[in-house]
Motif scaffolding. Structure first.
Motif, short mmCIF file in Angstrom:
data_model
loop_
_atom_site.label_atom_id
_atom_site.label_comp_id
_atom_site.label_asym_id
_atom_site.label_seq_id
_atom_site.Cartn_x
_atom_site.Cartn_y
_atom_site.Cartn_z
N SER A 88 0.84 -1.19 0.00
CA SER A 88 0.00 0.00 0.00
C SER A 88 0.89 1.24 0.00
O SER A 88 2.06 1.19 0.40
CB SER A 88 -0.91 0.02 1.22
N LEU A 89 0.35 2.35 -0.45
CA LEU A 89 1.11 3.60 -0.46
C LEU A 89 1.54 3.99 0.95
O LEU A 89 2.63 4.55 1.14
CB LEU A 89 0.29 4.71 -1.11
N TRP A 93 5.43 4.53 2.11
CA TRP A 93 5.86 5.75 2.78
C TRP A 93 6.58 5.44 4.10
O TRP A 93 7.60 6.06 4.43
CB TRP A 93 4.65 6.64 3.02
N ARG A 94 6.08 4.45 4.84
CA ARG A 94 6.73 4.07 6.10
C ARG A 94 8.13 3.51 5.84
O ARG A 94 9.08 3.81 6.57
CB ARG A 94 5.90 3.01 6.83
N MET A 95 8.27 2.72 4.80
CA MET A 95 9.53 2.04 4.57
C MET A 95 10.63 2.99 4.11
O MET A 95 11.79 2.87 4.56
CB MET A 95 9.34 0.94 3.52
N ASP A 100 15.75 2.14 1.23
CA ASP A 100 15.33 2.08 -0.18
C ASP A 100 14.69 3.36 -0.70
O ASP A 100 13.94 3.31 -1.67
CB ASP A 100 14.37 0.90 -0.40
N VAL A 101 15.01 4.51 -0.11
CA VAL A 101 14.46 5.75 -0.64
C VAL A 101 15.00 6.03 -2.05
O VAL A 101 14.37 6.74 -2.83
CB VAL A 101 14.78 6.93 0.30
N HIS A 103 14.96 4.23 -4.51
CA HIS A 103 14.05 3.70 -5.53
C HIS A 103 12.60 4.07 -5.24
O HIS A 103 11.68 3.53 -5.87
CB HIS A 103 14.17 2.18 -5.61
N ALA A 104 12.37 4.98 -4.32
CA ALA A 104 11.01 5.26 -3.86
C ALA A 104 10.12 5.79 -4.98
O ALA A 104 8.97 5.34 -5.13
CB ALA A 104 11.05 6.26 -2.70
N LEU A 105 10.61 6.74 -5.77
CA LEU A 105 9.78 7.33 -6.82
C LEU A 105 9.42 6.29 -7.86
O LEU A 105 8.25 6.20 -8.29
CB LEU A 105 10.52 8.51 -7.46
N PHE A 106 10.39 5.50 -8.27
CA PHE A 106 10.14 4.46 -9.28
C PHE A 106 9.16 3.42 -8.76
O PHE A 106 8.19 3.05 -9.45
CB PHE A 106 11.46 3.80 -9.66
N ASN A 107 9.36 2.95 -7.54
CA ASN A 107 8.48 1.93 -6.99
C ASN A 107 7.06 2.45 -6.79
O ASN A 107 6.08 1.73 -7.02
CB ASN A 107 9.03 1.43 -5.65
N THR A 108 6.95 3.70 -6.38
CA THR A 108 5.62 4.28 -6.20
C THR A 108 4.90 4.40 -7.54
O THR A 108 3.69 4.16 -7.63
CB THR A 108 5.73 5.66 -5.53
N ALA A 109 5.64 4.77 -8.58
CA ALA A 109 5.03 4.87 -9.91
C ALA A 109 4.54 3.52 -10.41
O ALA A 109 3.55 3.45 -11.15
CB ALA A 109 6.05 5.47 -10.89
#
Length: 571
Positions: A88-89, A93-95, A100-101, A103-109
């Motif tokens: 979940s989003l 956000w918690r992780m 792993d920030v 890759h955060a933008l890519f993973n969220t996309a």
């Protein structure tokens, strides 16, 4: 057709459409120019059909990368993508506050994509395949603005077969997307300098912020852009430079939250510290002419070559030497006439492309060698591939068009072009084997599990990466199988699971040892044991005793280069 007075990288007029053919400097100052209307047929075809060739070559690059996309097993890095992007989003956000920030933008996309398309080799890798096509189009557009249509088409073709590009096309991580952003970011950089407008600089600032948030190492390309301006006496310290600097600073500030958070998570990246020769080999060969390999790295320093004959190793070295030779020849031979843009503030193209290769590499390798954290990995600088392709195309074009006997120069140029392709083929073939990604064999393991399942009560034991002396561990386990091939173990009881990676806001979760989880084996008819092939023998013996004590006997076994799967049945 530019006049004989045109300079390398300098449009003779403001209209890019009229700056189509390679400058006269590429063929030497005395190269004759054909009369108007009598340009060589191939050059005229490339000029007139260029915008048709762009999407065609983009599709070709995607198609080349897509070959055997389902044959190559998903591996641990792609498992991390799936693990994060399917949460979940709120959990994502918690992780990212702890790991792993980068890759955060890519993973969220990818989160909505996986929600709709599910998880498979194709869905995990399709975004990268599309990004390779988009990057190819960007390479052609940038090369045309710098050198003309002929070199642009050659650069697009070379880019499509570079081993780093064909590898990243079937890698479910952000590398291909990063390359696409890098090349179009540089297209924007050149365009803003040619036609300075406030909205152009605003766009540059926005893209800089996105680039830094997508990949923290991509922000180093700002340094390459800045060095390009500083080394150009026409642009240095002028209004153009200061306006660009302000836009770049705003963009970096926009990416600052990600950059600062990533700095606190630096232990996650770049686990390998190379020696001087290791860094040299990685930069010269691995960074753009190899990609990751089928080589299996086991405990105790043991290495297994999963690539068959190993011809791909020699081919990668040969390809690197050939391309570096073409790059050097293009830079030296084409540099006999100094570039002088005629109308607009345009960066000198050779300086721009060399800075693109050198600045990020020097900074990252230098920090890795001198700093406390070995943050360098060849794949982190994949976004230099467009510059490699364009400079190689420049060298190849220069080789063909330099004054010499026509038949000889064309023959040598044709041989060099064919050699690039021929040397890329063995590397490409090694990337399309089932265990091409560091020997990852999860697809084979999943197929074996699916074939061995019965209608009874089933459980699965995902062994830790290595033995643990405690009753529980938060380290890596073979649960990667369940992440990337969930259908294979759907409905099975995970006998050692304590908490999932999502619940713990990390990439591993927490597991019991098999001995501590022995009560959970009761009532199970079948237990599948998934563990590394190099799992410690003493721990393996301990696990087997636990299973035997629970009334389970080994009935079947599968062994891959990296993992093993054993089936224990009751009775």
């Amino acid at each position: 057709m530019p006049s004989t007075g045109a300079r390398l990288g300098a449009p003779a007029v403001d209209d890019v459409e009229k700056f189509e053919e390679p400058p006269a400097a590429l063929g030497g100052p005395n190269r004759p120019v054909p009369p108007a209307g009598r340009a060589p047929t191939l050059n005229r075809l490339l000029r007139d059909r260029f915008w048709l060739l762009v999407p065609l070559l983009a599709l070709l690059a995607t198609a080349i990368a897509a070959v055997h996309v389902r044959r190559v097993s998903l591996w641990v890095d792609e498992a991390y993508t799936v693990s994060v992007a399917t949460r979940s989003l709120t959990d994502i956000w918690r992780m990212v506050h702890t790991i792993d920030v980068v890759h955060a933008l890519f993973n969220t996309a990818l989160h909505p994509w996986f929600a709709v398309a599910g998880v498979s080799e194709i869905t995990v890798r399709l975004p990268s395949l599309l990004a390779v096509g988009i990057a190819t189009a960007g390479v052609m557009v940038l090369a045309r603005r710098l050198f003309g249509s002929s070199i642009a088409v050659a650069a697009g073709l070379i880019f499509a077969v570079l081993p780093r590009v064909t590898w990243m096309g079937i890698e479910g991580r952000s590398y291909a997307t990063t390359v696409a952003v890098a090349v179009w970011w540089t297209v924007l950089f050149v365009g803003v300098l040619r036609r300075p407008r406030w909205y152009g600089y605003l766009g540059y600032a926005v893209v800089t912020a996105v680039a830094g948030s997508l990949n923290i190492f991509l922000v180093l390309l700002v340094g390459a852009h800045g060095l390009t301006l500083l080394l150009d006496r026409r642009l240095r310290w002028r209004r153009t430079f200061w306006t660009w600097l302000a836009a770049a600073a705003i963009g970096v500030l926009g990416a600052a939250p990600v950059l600062l958070t990533a700095a606190g998570q630096s232990a996650q990246i770049g686990p390998t510290r190379y020696g001087p020769l290791g860094y040299l080999r990685s930069v010269v060969v691995n960074q753009w002419f190899l990609g990751d390999t089928p080589t299996v790295y086991l405990a105790g320093g043991r290495v297994l070559d999963g690539g068959g004959s190993g011809v791909w190793k020699l081919a990668a070295v040969g390809l690197a030497l050939l391309c570096w030779a073409l790059i050097a020849y293009g830079l030296l031979a084409a540099g006999s006439v100094t570039a002088r843009p005629a109308a607009r503030d345009v960066p000198e193209p050779r300086v721009l492309l060399v800075a693109w290769l050198v600045v990020p590499t020097v900074i990252l390798v230098g920090y890795a060698m001198l700093g406390s954290t070995p943050i360098y990995n060849p794949r982190y600088l994949s976004y230099g591939a467009p510059a490699v392709a364009i400079l190689t195309a420049l060298g190849l074009h220069t080789l063909i068009t330099r004054p010499a006997a026509v038949s000889r120069r064309r023959t040598v140029g044709a041989i060099a072009a064919l050699a690039v392709i021929a040397l890329a083929v063995p590397v490409y073939a090694s990337q399309r084997t089932p265990t091409a990604k560091s020997g990852a064999d999860w697809a084979g393991a999943a197929a074996f599990v699916a074939a061995q399942r019965t209608l009874g009560s089933e459980g699965v034991y995902f062994a830790p990466r290595s033995a643990t002396a405690t009753d529980s561990t938060s380290g890596t386990t073979s649960r990667t199988l369940a992440t990337i091939y969930p259908d294979a173990v759907a409905g099975m009881r995970d006998v050692t699971l304590v908490s999932t990676p999502a619940a713990d806001a990390n990439l591993t979760g927490r597991s019991l040892s098999l001995a501590a989880a022995r009560p959970r084996l009761q009532g199970l008819d079948d237990v599948f044991v998934v563990r590394r092939a190099d799992y410690p023998s003493d721990q393996r013996t301990t696990d087997e005793r636990v299973l035997a004590g629970a009334g389970l006997t080994r009935r079947a076994q599968w062994t891959g280069p990296l993992n093993t799967v054993e089936v224990y049945r009751r009775g």
